[in-house]
Design an enzyme around this catalytic site. Structure first.
Site, short mmCIF file in Angstrom:
data_model
loop_
_atom_site.label_atom_id
_atom_site.label_comp_id
_atom_site.label_asym_id
_atom_site.label_seq_id
_atom_site.Cartn_x
_atom_site.Cartn_y
_atom_site.Cartn_z
N GLU A 227 0.84 -1.19 0.00
CA GLU A 227 0.00 0.00 0.00
C GLU A 227 0.88 1.25 0.00
O GLU A 227 1.90 1.28 0.66
CB GLU A 227 -0.90 -0.02 1.25
CG GLU A 227 -1.69 -1.31 1.35
CD GLU A 227 -2.45 -1.48 2.67
OE1 GLU A 227 -2.75 -0.48 3.33
OE2 GLU A 227 -2.74 -2.63 3.03
N GLU B 27 -9.77 5.52 2.70
CA GLU B 27 -10.18 4.72 3.86
C GLU B 27 -10.13 5.61 5.09
O GLU B 27 -9.21 6.42 5.23
CB GLU B 27 -9.21 3.54 4.05
CG GLU B 27 -9.47 2.77 5.34
CD GLU B 27 -8.47 1.62 5.56
OE1 GLU B 27 -7.63 1.37 4.67
OE2 GLU B 27 -8.51 1.01 6.62
#
Ligand SMILES: *[C@@H]1O[C@H](CO)[C@@H](O)[C@H](O)[C@H]1NC(C)=O
Ligand SMILES: *[C@@H]1O[C@H](CO)[C@@H](O)[C@H](O)[C@H]1NC(C)=O
Length: 418
Positions: free
Chosen positions: A222, A333
């Site tokens: 990520e 997120e």
């Protein structure tokens, strides 16, 4: 610092009389602060592991201390598998994209960079590392959990199990591709500084490269930007990376907070503040992030902006990703910690819904994936996913200038997201 051995104490206990047992309990009361100092010792040891001796130190105006550490002394080389690793100073291969990244009309007039650059640069053959302070570690739930994500937080689009996609307050608004083998991904990400309501929440915007099914052995790489008061002690927007090879359990961490990622770049510090950030109806800033697999060595490389190849995750860290990624996700997120039964007002992206569009809502543009021919291509089909579109939403589109893009984000709590 007292050294206090439980084992030695037990042996002594056997031979002490009741009366001295009484004295001993007093002794224990007197030395009980040593429990605190043992924790302290544990923190100090951890800091010593993380903070390698620098050849130069730069104080950043946001309070960060950037240590310039010799490249061969970086935390990665504490890993037993990397003892004899020969650092690769450049990738064997760099995928070409669909867009001319040097086009003047495109990108930011003012180059996006890191705040600490205003106060100095690191010498060649060193890498800049954001120094971990005692307070950083103390904000974590334990020394062991410092630098790790608290929960499994990967969105699983179209999951049949609502618990899995609605876990621990993690909420997403993403676009994704699946159904193929992927060897990298690239996108240009709008940079904002979303507001965080509670200290233990965060808001991030990133690319996920995922390998395996969504089980206990999920592999993930990520990269993107985040605001995380718990991790950094402030509300600044920071560049970050994360990796795990077991769905956030024992392996992996943010940035260089465990051994894994090998950094080769002397200009960009993981976890350092990005500056400037975009303003509503005003200047917009974005940054491109590219992660790709070197077809020769199999390592996963990362590039920040057009100029900075940061380094690589060695292939051996992973199982599924040692071959290829099976899904790629792009988007935001947040953690919603639900205060008094209400959704918190922690923002995603700019804190505005996608329909507001440019200079108001946050975007990802020029979304591309690396296919098995090792070239960057437009994604065949971008799916979208969000748990609660009344809190955070996502809308995709495409045009000649931006290729595939989407707007995403939202304010969190509002009349439709109580
Ligand atoms: C997630 O939880 C919220 C609130 O508890 C609920 O309204 C929503 O429908 C859930 N989403 C999914 C996809 O299950
Ligand atoms: C971060 O933002 C919150 C509110 O959004 C504020 O209460 C807090 O003081 C800020 N923290 C720092 C370190 O500035």
């Amino acid at each position: 610092m007292e050294h206090f051995s439980i084992h030695g104490l037990k042996q002594k206990r056997r031979i002490v009389s009741l009366r001295s047992w009484f004295l001993l309990s007093w002794f224990l009361v007197l030395i009980s602060p040593s429990v605190a100092s043992r924790n302290n010792l544990q923190v100090q040891k951890h800091l010593k592991r993380l903070n390698k001796p620098p050849v130069k130190t730069i104080q950043s105006s946001d309070g960060d201390i950037i240590d310039c550490v010799p490249i061969s002394h970086q935390p990665a080389f504490d890993h037993p598998f990397l003892k004899d690793h020969k650092i690769q100073m450049r990738p064997n291969y760099h995928p070409e994209g669909l867009f001319d990244e040097n086009k003047v009309s495109d990108g930011n007039k003012e180059k996006i960079a890191q705040l600490w650059h205003m106060n100095g640069r690191c010498p060649e053959d060193t890498i800049p590392i954001r120094r971990t302070k005692k307070d950083d570690v103390l904000r974590a739930s334990s020394v062991k959990r410092y630098g790790k994500k608290k929960h499994r937080s990967i969105p699983k689009p179209r999951s049949a199990d609502p618990d899995l996609i609605n876990q621990s307050g993690h909420q997403h608004a993403i676009a994704y591709v699946e159904g193929d083998k992927y060897y990298g991904a690239k996108a240009t990400i709008n940079v904002w500084e979303p507001k965080i309501q509670q200290q233990n929440e965060f808001s991030l915007s990133q690319i996920w490269l995922l390998g395996g099914s969504f089980g206990e052995d999920l592999n993930s790489i990520e990269a993107g930007w985040q605001v995380s008061p718990d991790l950094y002690g402030d509300n600044n927007t920071r560049l970050f990376t994360y990796w795990t090879s077991d769905a956030y359990q024992a392996t992996g961490c943010y940035n260089l907070l465990c051994s894994g990622f090998i950094q080769i770049n002397s200009e960009i510090a993981m976890g350092a503040s990005i500056s400037p950030v975009s303003a509503y109806r005003n200047s917009q800033y974005d940054v491109s992030i590219l992660v790709w697999k070197d077809p020769k060595e199999g390592h996963w490389w990362m590039q920040f902006g057009n100029d900075y190849v940061l380094g690589y995750w060695p292939s051996f860290l992973f199982s599924y990703l040692a071959d290829s990624a099976s899904m790629i996700e792009f988007g935001g997120e947040v953690v919603n910690s639900e205060v008094d039964g209400h959704h918190t007002s922690t923002q995603m992206g700019s804190g505005r819904f996608p329909e507001e569009g440019f200079a108001k809502a946050s975007y990802f543009r020029k979304i591309q994936v690396v296919d098995s021919s090792n070239n960057l291509k437009a994604p065949k089909r971008l799916g979208t996913f969000t748990e609660q579109s009344n809190c955070y939403d996502v809308q995709t589109g495409s045009n000649d200038d931006w290729g595939h893009y989407f707007y995403y984000g939202g304010p969190g709590r509002n009349p439709n997201c109580p």
